[in-house]
Design a protein around this motif. Structure first.
Motif, mmCIF file in Angstrom:
data_model
loop_
_atom_site.group_PDB
_atom_site.id
_atom_site.type_symbol
_atom_site.label_atom_id
_atom_site.label_comp_id
_atom_site.label_asym_id
_atom_site.label_seq_id
_atom_site.Cartn_x
_atom_site.Cartn_y
_atom_site.Cartn_z
ATOM 1 N N ILE A 180 2.121 -6.337 -12.125
ATOM 2 C CA ILE A 180 3.211 -6.091 -13.058
ATOM 3 C C ILE A 180 4.221 -5.123 -12.446
ATOM 4 C CG2 ILE A 180 1.989 -4.167 -14.187
ATOM 5 C CD1 ILE A 180 3.299 -5.101 -16.839
ATOM 6 N N THR A 181 5.491 -5.383 -12.682
ATOM 7 C CA THR A 181 6.542 -4.408 -12.377
ATOM 8 C C THR A 181 7.162 -4.010 -13.708
ATOM 9 O OG1 THR A 181 8.634 -4.034 -11.205
ATOM 10 C CG2 THR A 181 8.202 -6.270 -11.945
ATOM 11 N N TRP A 182 7.445 -2.710 -13.872
ATOM 12 C CA TRP A 182 7.959 -2.290 -15.165
ATOM 13 C C TRP A 182 9.040 -1.243 -15.031
ATOM 14 C CZ3 TRP A 182 7.019 2.817 -15.190
ATOM 15 C CH2 TRP A 182 5.789 3.328 -14.729
ATOM 16 N N GLN A 183 9.778 -1.090 -16.135
ATOM 17 C CA GLN A 183 10.864 -0.124 -16.192
ATOM 18 C C GLN A 183 10.854 0.519 -17.576
ATOM 19 O OE1 GLN A 183 14.719 -1.715 -14.859
ATOM 20 N NE2 GLN A 183 14.575 -0.053 -13.404
ATOM 21 N N GLY A 184 10.711 1.843 -17.587
ATOM 22 C CA GLY A 184 10.800 2.602 -18.824
ATOM 23 C C GLY A 184 12.120 3.339 -18.860
ATOM 24 N N PHE A 185 12.760 3.412 -20.039
ATOM 25 C CA PHE A 185 14.087 4.024 -20.152
ATOM 26 C C PHE A 185 14.004 5.355 -20.879
ATOM 27 C CE2 PHE A 185 15.030 -0.359 -19.313
ATOM 28 C CZ PHE A 185 16.160 -0.291 -18.508
ATOM 29 N N TYR A 186 14.698 6.358 -20.308
ATOM 30 C CA TYR A 186 14.773 7.711 -20.830
ATOM 31 C C TYR A 186 16.239 8.082 -21.000
ATOM 32 C CZ TYR A 186 9.866 8.100 -19.452
ATOM 33 O OH TYR A 186 8.511 7.905 -19.330
ATOM 34 N N PRO A 187 16.545 9.139 -21.767
ATOM 35 C CA PRO A 187 17.946 9.539 -21.896
ATOM 36 C C PRO A 187 18.606 9.834 -20.550
ATOM 37 C CG PRO A 187 16.579 10.708 -23.479
ATOM 38 C CD PRO A 187 15.640 9.971 -22.582
ATOM 39 N N SER A 188 17.832 10.341 -19.599
ATOM 40 C CA SER A 188 18.391 10.697 -18.287
ATOM 41 C C SER A 188 18.452 9.507 -17.345
ATOM 42 C CB SER A 188 17.546 11.803 -17.647
ATOM 43 O OG SER A 188 16.205 11.377 -17.512
ATOM 44 N N GLY A 189 17.858 8.355 -17.749
ATOM 45 C CA GLY A 189 17.896 7.184 -16.883
ATOM 46 C C GLY A 189 16.541 6.521 -16.785
ATOM 47 N N LEU A 237 7.146 -0.495 -8.892
ATOM 48 C CA LEU A 237 7.161 -1.748 -8.138
ATOM 49 C C LEU A 237 5.898 -1.809 -7.278
ATOM 50 C CD1 LEU A 237 10.867 -1.575 -6.876
ATOM 51 C CD2 LEU A 237 10.028 -2.688 -8.946
ATOM 52 N N PRO A 238 4.947 -2.688 -7.594
ATOM 53 C CA PRO A 238 3.705 -2.744 -6.815
ATOM 54 C C PRO A 238 3.949 -3.312 -5.428
ATOM 55 C CG PRO A 238 3.814 -4.583 -8.343
ATOM 56 C CD PRO A 238 5.004 -3.724 -8.633
ATOM 57 N N LEU A 239 3.227 -2.802 -4.433
ATOM 58 C CA LEU A 239 3.351 -3.309 -3.065
ATOM 59 C C LEU A 239 2.046 -3.975 -2.636
ATOM 60 C CD1 LEU A 239 5.595 -0.550 -1.431
ATOM 61 C CD2 LEU A 239 6.211 -2.902 -2.001
ATOM 62 N N TYR A 240 1.179 -3.288 -1.907
ATOM 63 C CA TYR A 240 0.017 -3.974 -1.340
ATOM 64 C C TYR A 240 -1.137 -3.006 -1.200
ATOM 65 C CZ TYR A 240 1.887 -1.692 2.817
ATOM 66 O OH TYR A 240 2.371 -0.758 3.696
ATOM 67 N N SER A 241 -2.299 -3.531 -0.880
ATOM 68 C CA SER A 241 -3.479 -2.703 -0.687
ATOM 69 C C SER A 241 -3.279 -1.784 0.503
ATOM 70 C CB SER A 241 -4.711 -3.579 -0.453
ATOM 71 O OG SER A 241 -5.804 -2.791 -0.047
ATOM 72 N N ALA A 242 -3.734 -0.541 0.361
ATOM 73 C CA ALA A 242 -3.577 0.430 1.446
ATOM 74 C C ALA A 242 -4.534 0.168 2.590
ATOM 75 C CB ALA A 242 -3.786 1.855 0.917
ATOM 76 N N GLY A 243 -5.491 -0.742 2.426
ATOM 77 C CA GLY A 243 -6.364 -1.113 3.539
ATOM 78 C C GLY A 243 -7.648 -0.316 3.576
ATOM 79 N N SER A 244 -8.465 -0.650 4.563
ATOM 80 C CA SER A 244 -9.817 -0.087 4.632
ATOM 81 C C SER A 244 -9.825 1.407 4.864
ATOM 82 C CB SER A 244 -10.597 -0.788 5.743
ATOM 83 O OG SER A 244 -9.924 -0.644 6.989
ATOM 84 N N SER A 245 -8.777 1.943 5.505
ATOM 85 C CA SER A 245 -8.761 3.381 5.778
ATOM 86 C C SER A 245 -8.547 4.194 4.510
ATOM 87 C CB SER A 245 -7.658 3.719 6.803
ATOM 88 O OG SER A 245 -6.393 3.340 6.298
ATOM 89 N N HIS A 246 -8.080 3.532 3.432
ATOM 90 C CA HIS A 246 -7.892 4.230 2.162
ATOM 91 C C HIS A 246 -8.552 3.377 1.084
ATOM 92 C CE1 HIS A 246 -5.066 6.968 4.064
ATOM 93 N NE2 HIS A 246 -4.479 5.919 4.591
ATOM 94 N N SER A 247 -9.864 3.296 1.126
ATOM 95 C CA SER A 247 -10.625 2.402 0.261
ATOM 96 C C SER A 247 -10.260 2.608 -1.199
ATOM 97 C CB SER A 247 -12.123 2.642 0.460
ATOM 98 O OG SER A 247 -12.865 1.810 -0.379
ATOM 99 N N GLY A 248 -9.984 1.491 -1.885
ATOM 100 C CA GLY A 248 -9.695 1.549 -3.308
ATOM 101 C C GLY A 248 -8.291 1.946 -3.651
ATOM 102 N N GLU A 249 -7.419 2.111 -2.657
ATOM 103 C CA GLU A 249 -6.045 2.523 -2.922
ATOM 104 C C GLU A 249 -5.063 1.376 -2.677
ATOM 105 O OE1 GLU A 249 -5.996 7.316 -2.030
ATOM 106 O OE2 GLU A 249 -5.242 5.950 -0.502
ATOM 107 N N SER A 250 -3.938 1.463 -3.350
ATOM 108 C CA SER A 250 -2.841 0.516 -3.153
ATOM 109 C C SER A 250 -1.544 1.290 -3.003
ATOM 110 C CB SER A 250 -2.749 -0.452 -4.339
ATOM 111 O OG SER A 250 -3.932 -1.199 -4.483
#
Length: 431
Positions: free
Chosen positions: A212-221, A226-239
């Motif tokens: 999912i990509t999302w956008q929340g709106f606030y008074p200041s903007g 924006l999701p990218l990709y898995s961080a790989g084996s060197s950072h297990s469980g991270e994206s």
């Protein structure tokens, strides 16, 4: 030394490289010139700070150019859901009943497998360069800036740093918002600077890659994920993901002074609760945002595409998609001109390009401006209006989805009722 081509494209970014590839496939001899060296991709490197949400329409175009598989062989992240919601507290919230203020689009509801892809700009550019290099009639001149352009009745001449000269029937300016080609052609612009700036932050977060990509709106903007990709084996469980934070110049300046650890705390406190738990900041950058439109798209043997012709509020990431639409339109018209045996710079062909693209670009400019002004404030009537708008979007899914399919490039035509409405909106002709 002088080299002759049918077309010289100045600017080898995403739009320029796409147009060079397409024109090469149509049999034109093309020179693609850029002061920057060839892009490089390192699969082990952190993501490019610059990313784009490529629409389904852009994906089809890139696939037709032979660039899409190149991009997928590097990295691109599909998303199947898009959410928009209003985080601004209503000035009369104590007096009004609480209502839902979120609208979500999903691929299944739009009868498609995905809504688009989040792709690093350098990856898209690299994929397009690979496609351009595969075309025998495309010559890439990297690391060479343009020092001058002259025009005659029969041709145009481009002078490069070092004295090399290129001649062509047509010069295409694809060299970005600060286009030197546009300046050399004497084409002016209308420009509106917004009161906000945008900060882009590359982060790692805990958990799998989200869809999912999302956008929340606030008074200041707005604030976007924006999701990218898995961080790989060197950072297990991270994206990895890209965050965008719009705010006043003063607030952005303050955020830039923070340490990575302090900025993570600000983000987790300042973004919606839907934001995953961040673990690391990899890069950050900020830039002013502005709307800019060339007063005309061509002058003599020079024609503009992409950001050289128009820039819009980056609110929904539509800039590069509009640029690709410019490229497709111009390529199609030049192919017709060639088939007719006409001069590629014949005024009627270039006028046809502007007649087709300027209204479409203006409509997107107007839509992004309307969105920006509607959501970035706490004025009670506007707050009520946007709540009504979100409520209507939830209540009328058929109309909402028709517009969404067009905006995401799934359908080629905007619904007729929306086309009629936007054609009558006051102020559109001034954009």
């Amino acid at each position: 030394m002088t080299q002759a081509f049918d077309i010289v494209i100045v600017g080898a970014g995403m739009v320029g490289a796409a147009l060079a590839t397409g024109l090469g496939q149509d049999g034109f001899s093309v020179a693609m010139v850029d002061r920057a060296p060839a892009p490089k991709f390192d699969p082990g490197s952190a993501p490019d700070i610059r990313v784009s949400a490529l629409s389904a329409g852009s994906e089809r175009y890139l696939r037709s150019l032979g660039a899409w598989d190149n991009i997928l062989n590097m990295r691109a992240t599909p998303y199947s859901r898009l959410a928009v919601w209003d985080e601004t507290p209503h000035p009369l919230s104590n007096l009004l009943p609480r209502t839902s203020n979120q609208v979500e689009f999903d691929a299944a509801g739009l009868n498609t497998s995905h809504l688009g892809h989040i792709v690093e700009n350098s990856v898209t550019q690299q994929g397009l360069w690979q496609a351009a290099q595969a075309e025998p009639s495309v010559t890439i001149l990297a690391g060479k800036g343009v020092t001058g352009i002259t025009q005659t009745d029969g041709q145009a001449k481009v002078v490069l740093e070092g004295g090399e000269e290129l001649t062509a029937a047509l010069i295409i300016g694809a060299d970005g918002a600060q286009s030197r080609v546009r300046d050399m052609a004497g084409i002016g612009v209308t420009r509106n600077q917004y009161g906000q700036q945008a900060m882009v932050i590359s982060v790692r977060y805990q958990g799998p890659v989200q869809d999912i990509t999302w956008q929340g709106f606030y008074p200041s903007g707005p604030r976007a994920f924006l999701p990218l990709y898995s961080a790989g084996s060197s950072h297990s469980g991270e994206s990895r993901a890209s965050l965008v934070w719009y705010d006043s110049p003063e607030e952005i300046a303050r955020l830039k002074t923070l340490s990575n650890e302090a900025l993570v705390m600000e983000i987790q406190n300042g973004f919606p609760a839907e934001l995953p738990q961040l673990t690391h900041i990899e890069d950050r950058a900020s830039f002013p945002i502005a709307r800019q439109h060339a007063k005309h798209y061509s002058e003599g043997r020079i024609v503009l595409v992409g950001d050289a012709a128009h820039t819009i509020n980056p609110l929904a990431g539509q800039g590069v998609n509009l640029g690709f639409q410019d490229a497709q339109c111009l390529q199609r018209l030049l192919k017709e001109a060639k088939r007719a045996g006409d001069d590629l710079a014949k005024p009627s062909w270039l006028a046809s390009y502007e007649q087709q693209r300027r209204p479409a670009n203006r409509r997107m400019m107007f839509a992004m401006d309307a969105f920006y002004h509607l959501f970035s404030n706490q004025i009670p009537p506007l707050h009520l209006l946007r709540n009504l708008g979100l409520g209507t979007a939830r209540a009328l899914p058929f109309a909402r989805n028709r517009v969404a399919r067009y905006a995401m490039g799934i359908d080629d035509e905007l619904p007729a009722v929306i086309r009629q409405l936007t054609s009558r909106l006051p102020g559109l002709s001034q954009l």
